[in-house]
Design an enzyme around this catalytic site. Structure first.
Site, short mmCIF file in Angstrom:
data_model
loop_
_atom_site.label_atom_id
_atom_site.label_comp_id
_atom_site.label_asym_id
_atom_site.label_seq_id
_atom_site.Cartn_x
_atom_site.Cartn_y
_atom_site.Cartn_z
N SER A 110 0.84 -1.21 0.00
CA SER A 110 0.00 0.00 0.00
C SER A 110 0.87 1.24 0.00
O SER A 110 2.01 1.21 0.48
CB SER A 110 -0.87 0.02 1.27
OG SER A 110 -0.04 0.32 2.40
N ASP A 111 0.33 2.34 -0.52
CA ASP A 111 1.00 3.59 -0.20
C ASP A 111 0.80 3.77 1.31
O ASP A 111 -0.07 3.14 1.92
CB ASP A 111 0.40 4.75 -1.01
CG ASP A 111 1.38 5.93 -1.07
OD1 ASP A 111 1.24 6.75 -1.98
OD2 ASP A 111 2.28 5.99 -0.20
N TRP A 112 1.61 4.64 1.86
CA TRP A 112 1.63 4.72 3.34
C TRP A 112 0.29 5.22 3.89
O TRP A 112 -0.14 6.30 3.54
CB TRP A 112 2.80 5.60 3.77
CG TRP A 112 4.06 4.83 4.08
CD1 TRP A 112 4.82 4.92 5.20
CD2 TRP A 112 4.71 3.84 3.27
NE1 TRP A 112 5.91 4.08 5.14
CE2 TRP A 112 5.86 3.38 3.98
CE3 TRP A 112 4.44 3.25 2.03
CZ2 TRP A 112 6.72 2.41 3.48
CZ3 TRP A 112 5.31 2.28 1.53
CH2 TRP A 112 6.43 1.87 2.24
#
Ligand code: GLC
Length: 660
Positions: free
Chosen positions: A228-230
């Site tokens: 995931s993106d953060w």
């Protein structure tokens, strides 16, 4: 480590990071795997002690210092994918020295508008050019034993509302514009792909089964880890169901959400095991690579590499009466030398250079020129032969927010106008991450160079270009419009909840062709100290959709130079709307003074195809195609036609008279 050796609890823990940057190591049962940004150089966050500035006990995150490379937006302007390879390979050395297993790069999101805050770290408005650069960049990093994370999948083309906004896009625009750079980059087999924050047609990317499982894995064949993106995961069970394998960073919600999903039967043990298997494979890859990977370059060699890449990337936009290169003995007035030390935009792609960035004034002195510094004053009378103005965009370009305009800093524009009123030899060097407006002064100055954010060696490269030791060869990877009014996208139309990609294919040159608007500087434009002529176009047919386009480029000047020739394809009569032309090939060639080079570019099926949503794949429709060869998207020098005649049974929309 095999998944059978893990308890159920350990499996669930493995699907979320240990902290901000590390995979879960299950109490030392697994080796450490450290992930770090970023596309323009290593940004390894590390925690230090008390942050006095904050006035309270918190760990101040700082990054290690590392080689700051030309931003990917400029590497794309080199139109030389080998430069992307070299950059990736160099960054990998910083990763190895800092025990980083996976570099969170490259970002290949299309430059839908020049206002996007992250344009400096993205590649192009054209997916073909972006894909070719990203493919080599990934190879450069991974051939050195460091993994990559192709990002942000997908439709993350703005920053203001990226965390929540719904990108509403119709299938053809998504398939033909926004996904092809990912498709091409995936051929380099990135260890991971990072999903974006935004929704795509109503479902968050982190849990979008169509995007992650059906398209990325099913159609594009990606079998690595989707990270995931953060903080992009909304619900860990839904994300797992869409085959997102790794949530970053650690989230205390993750474990209970997975337990809840399992107990409810919403996700299965198999869903968990499939993701655990992919994460363990990533850990094994990183562990194996660590045993054999070696640093190949010294810091000095990396610095030299940034200069080499910058020399290939800086774009000469104007050179009236061949003022440039500077003549020996010329005295140079340098205005706002500090503006020349800007090497990149803000956010996760920001690199702290491991050297002191030399200003252009110092570098010109190193080339033997006398330099007079004028700061950012504009009242002093200049006494030099040439006035070099270093200018920046009026807003700091960064992740997290978009620009509101394309203006330079007001003071910088005034500086240019004042200098131009008093002197005849004004040269402007633009240090910015994306297109800027120039209409107020472009006719008043004699030279313009787009340096962009070209890394820690940018001014050594620029000084060598200005001194004539290097012949500039960069060309724009993004259109520079006359003004904000000329954009196909009105950002004011966009708001927190949704962005509608109503413009379909009308992005960059595809838009300016369709709207018949002449931009300030077109996609693919860049000047040289040399002059090139194109001739003898030959189109050789090897199959109905398999051609070799050959042509001759001659350097008719007395200086050696590199020329970027571009091949565009246009579908003359299509039953579906298509852009007038699209970039489907290019070549960058060193051609010595007075010499010619015969160049061949191959065109395969995808060069002619468009996506047909009714059959769910790319498809070539019979008929006439125009093949153009040019020095830019607006400077087509040669044109030819071919006619595709595939068997009738392949055609969705018969077009001959019998069928009407
Ligand atoms: C950021 C960025 C992403 C980066 C990640 C880690 O929000 O969107 O590109 O790799 O978080 O810093």
């Amino acid at each position: 480590m095999k998944k059978e050796e893990l308890t159920k609890e350990e499996k669930l823990k493995l699907l979320t990071g240990k902290d901000g940057w590390r995979l879960e190591d299950l109490g030392g049962k697994l080796p450490e795997v450290f992930l770090s940004d970023g596309p323009n150089g290593l940004r390894k966050m590390q925690e230090t002690g008390f942050d006095a500035m904050a006035g309270y006990a918190q760990n101040k995150l700082i990054t290690v210092k590392a080689t700051a490379y030309p931003n990917l937006s400029m590497v794309a302007c080199s139109w030389n994918p080998e430069m992307a390879y070299l950059m990736g390979s160099g960054i990998a050395d910083d990763c190895i020295e800092n025990d980083v297993a996976v570099l969170l790069a490259p970002g290949v999101n299309l430059k839908r508008t020049p206002l996007c805050g992250r344009n400096f770290e993205y590649l192009s408005e054209d997916p073909f050019l972006a894909g070719e650069c990203a493919y080599q960049y990934i190879r450069g990093v991974q051939d050195s034993g460091v993994g990559t994370s192709l990002k942000h999948f997908a439709l993350n083309n703005g920053e203001d509302y990226r965390l929540t906004q719904n990108s509403e896009v119709e299938e053809r625009a998504m398939r033909e514009l926004y996904l092809p750079a990912f498709e091409r980059a995936l051929e380099a087999k990135p260890w991971t792909v990072m999903c974006s924050y935004n929704m795509i047609n109503g479902v968050y990317a982190s849990e979008n089964k169509k995007m992650l499982s059906d398209i990325l894995r099913g159609e594009f064949g990606f079998d690595g880890v989707i990270v995931s993106d953060w903080c992009a995961v909304k619900n860990r069970a839904r994300a797992l169901k869409a085959t997102l394998d790794l949530e970053m960073p650690y989230s205390e919600r993750s474990y209970p959400e997975l337990v809840e999903g399992l107990e409810a039967g919403y996700i299965s043990e198999k869903d968990v095991d499939d993701s655990v298997e992919r994460v363990l494979t990533l850990v094994d890859k990183a562990t194996e690579a660590k045993k054999t990977r070696k640093v190949k370059t010294t810091k000095e060699e990396r610095y030299a590499r940034t200069v080499k890449i910058a020399e290939e990337s800086i774009v000469l936009l104007k050179n009236e009466d061949d003022l440039l290169p500077l003549k020996k003995g010329m005295k140079i007035d340098v205005y706002f030398d500090d503006g020349s030390k800007e090497t990149g935009g803000g956010g996760s792609a920001k690199v702290e250079p491991d050297v002191e960035v030399k200003g252009i004034g110092k570098c010109l002195q190193d080339e033997g020129f006398e330099v007079i510094y004028h700061g950012d004053a504009y009242l002093t009378d200049a006494t030099g032969d040439v006035q070099l103005m270093c200018v920046n965009a009026n807003t700091y370009e960064s992740e997290g927010y978009d620009r509101r305009d394309l203006l330079l800093k007001k003071r910088h524009e005034e500086m240019i106008l004042n200098a131009a009123r008093r002197n005849k030899n004004v040269v402007v060097a633009i240090y910015a991450g994306s297109a800027v407006e120039m209409s107020n002064w472009i006719d008043l100055v004699r030279g313009v160079l787009f340096v962009g954010f070209c890394g820690e060696g940018q001014n050594e490269a620029l000084a060598r270009i200005l001194a004539g030791k290097v012949n500039p060869s960069g060309k724009l990877a993004q259109t520079f419009p006359e003004s904000l009014d000329d954009l196909p996208v009105d950002l004011e139309q966009e708001y927190e909840r949704a962005v509608y990609y109503r413009e379909r294919f009308a992005v960059g040159y595809r838009y300016y062709d369709w709207a018949m608007i002449e931009p300030l500087f077109p996609f693919g434009y860049g000047r040289s100290y040399a002059k090139f002529e194109y001739s003898d176009l030959e189109i050789k047919k090897n199959g109905e959709t398999d051609y070799e386009v050959s042509y001759t480029v001659k350097n008719v000047s007395n200086v050696d130079g590199k020329e970027i020739s571009q091949v565009y394809v246009g579908d003359v009569i299509a039953t579906s709307e298509r852009p007038e032309k699209e970039l489907k090939g290019f070549s960058k060639d060193l051609i010595k003074a007075g010499e010619s080079k015969r160049i061949t570019v191959k065109l395969g099926e995808r060069a002619f195809a468009f996506y047909n949503p009714s059959i769910g794949k790319f498809y070539v429709e019979n008929g006439k195609f125009v093949i153009s060869v040019g020095a830019s998207s607006a400077d087509l020098r040669l044109q030819g036609e071919i006619t595709v005649k595939l068997p009738k049974f392949t055609q969705m929309s018969p077009t001959d008279s019998r069928d009407f």
